[in-house]
Write a protein that holds these residues in place. Structure first.
Motif, PDB file in Angstrom:
ATOM      1  N   UNK A  34       0.846  -1.184   0.000  1.00  0.00           N
ATOM      2  CA  UNK A  34       0.000   0.000   0.000  1.00  0.00           C
ATOM      3  C   UNK A  34       0.886   1.241   0.000  1.00  0.00           C
ATOM      4  N   UNK A  35       0.291   2.370  -0.318  1.00  0.00           N
ATOM      5  CA  UNK A  35       0.950   3.661  -0.127  1.00  0.00           C
ATOM      6  C   UNK A  35       0.095   4.442   0.857  1.00  0.00           C
ATOM      7  N   UNK A  36       0.695   5.351   1.637  1.00  0.00           N
ATOM      8  CA  UNK A  36      -0.091   6.107   2.604  1.00  0.00           C
ATOM      9  C   UNK A  36      -1.329   6.733   1.948  1.00  0.00           C
TER      10      UNK A  36
ATOM     11  N   UNK B  24       1.593  -3.315   8.530  1.00  0.00           N
ATOM     12  CA  UNK B  24       0.443  -3.462   9.419  1.00  0.00           C
ATOM     13  C   UNK B  24      -0.248  -4.786   9.139  1.00  0.00           C
ATOM     14  N   UNK B  25      -1.108  -5.176  10.073  1.00  0.00           N
ATOM     15  CA  UNK B  25      -1.953  -6.358   9.954  1.00  0.00           C
ATOM     16  C   UNK B  25      -3.354  -5.976  10.415  1.00  0.00           C
ATOM     17  N   UNK B  26      -4.336  -6.709   9.929  1.00  0.00           N
ATOM     18  CA  UNK B  26      -5.693  -6.582  10.441  1.00  0.00           C
ATOM     19  C   UNK B  26      -5.905  -7.656  11.499  1.00  0.00           C
ATOM     20  N   UNK B  27      -6.634  -7.299  12.538  1.00  0.00           N
ATOM     21  CA  UNK B  27      -6.962  -8.227  13.611  1.00  0.00           C
ATOM     22  C   UNK B  27      -8.462  -8.202  13.836  1.00  0.00           C
ATOM     23  N   UNK B  28      -9.023  -9.384  14.059  1.00  0.00           N
ATOM     24  CA  UNK B  28     -10.443  -9.469  14.381  1.00  0.00           C
ATOM     25  C   UNK B  28     -10.628 -10.402  15.571  1.00  0.00           C
ATOM     26  N   UNK B  29     -11.490 -10.002  16.477  1.00  0.00           N
ATOM     27  CA  UNK B  29     -11.971 -10.882  17.540  1.00  0.00           C
ATOM     28  C   UNK B  29     -13.410 -11.199  17.190  1.00  0.00           C
TER      29      UNK B  29
ATOM     30  N   UNK C  58       4.199  -1.242   3.289  1.00  0.00           N
ATOM     31  CA  UNK C  58       4.234  -0.003   2.528  1.00  0.00           C
ATOM     32  C   UNK C  58       5.093  -0.246   1.295  1.00  0.00           C
ATOM     33  N   UNK C  59       4.604   0.189   0.136  1.00  0.00           N
ATOM     34  CA  UNK C  59       5.351  -0.024  -1.104  1.00  0.00           C
ATOM     35  C   UNK C  59       6.770   0.528  -0.962  1.00  0.00           C
ATOM     36  N   UNK C  60       7.739  -0.286  -1.396  1.00  0.00           N
ATOM     37  CA  UNK C  60       9.133   0.119  -1.285  1.00  0.00           C
ATOM     38  C   UNK C  60       9.817  -0.452  -0.071  1.00  0.00           C
TER      39      UNK C  60
END
Length: 173
Positions: free
Chosen positions: A66-68, A145-150, A169-171
């Motif tokens: 991703x990019x910001x 980053x990661x996504x987390x789910x409960x 992040x790309x790069x």
């Protein structure tokens, strides 16, 4: 103390306890509370945590980079129905919540743990199985980053912090 007063105090105490427990349980049917923001654990009485490796839920995105500021689609898939959930994106470096959700499905609502819309939870206790979200990466770089789910299957059974793969992040390597 008279038996009448003792009985009255017992009844009043029982009524207060019952009302507190009912309101406590009813509150979670409309989403997680802010107390779950940090550790993503439901605050149900007598809830039993199950091993993350034995869950039936996956959280993923079709993006590895991703990019910001990017809008990142997030999908939650389940082989069984569940009632409640709490979803966040977190920095790998320090486990801080990052970004904001800009699209959420019916039966869910935004929760503001540290900033507006950084977390999503259920808004009712209808059964859920497959959900789609869109998360907006912060404008400042966070590298990984990661996504987390409960997920709460029932009032007594839940899985905490099921994680997605890393999104970089790309790069970055």
């Amino acid at each position: 103390m008279e038996d009448g007063k003792r009985a009255h105090i017992t009844v009043v105490g029982w009524a207060c306890t019952t009302l507190c427990l009912v309101s406590y349980a009813a509150a979670f049917s409309h989403g997680a509370s802010l107390s779950a923001c940090t550790d993503m654990m439901p605050r149900h009485l007598r809830a039993q945590l199950h091993s993350p490796s034995n869950n039936y839920v996956t959280v993923h995105t079709n993006m590895s980079f991703y990019v910001p500021g990017d809008k990142v689609p997030v999908t939650v898939r389940s082989t069984r129905d569940f009632m409640g959930f709490l979803l966040q994106a977190r920095k790998v470096s320090n486990d801080e919540i990052a970004g904001t959700f800009i699209f959420i499905p019916p039966g869910s609502k935004l929760l503001s743990c540290f900033e507006d819309g950084d977390t999503v939870t259920h808004s009712d206790k209808s059964l859920k199985r497959n959900l789609s979200f869109v998360w907006k990466a912060p404008d400042q770089p966070i590298v990984f980053f990661k996504f987390f789910i409960s997920v709460v299957q029932s009032y007594f059974v839940y899985w905490a912090k099921i994680e997605s793969g890393i999104v970089a992040q790309r790069g970055q390597n």
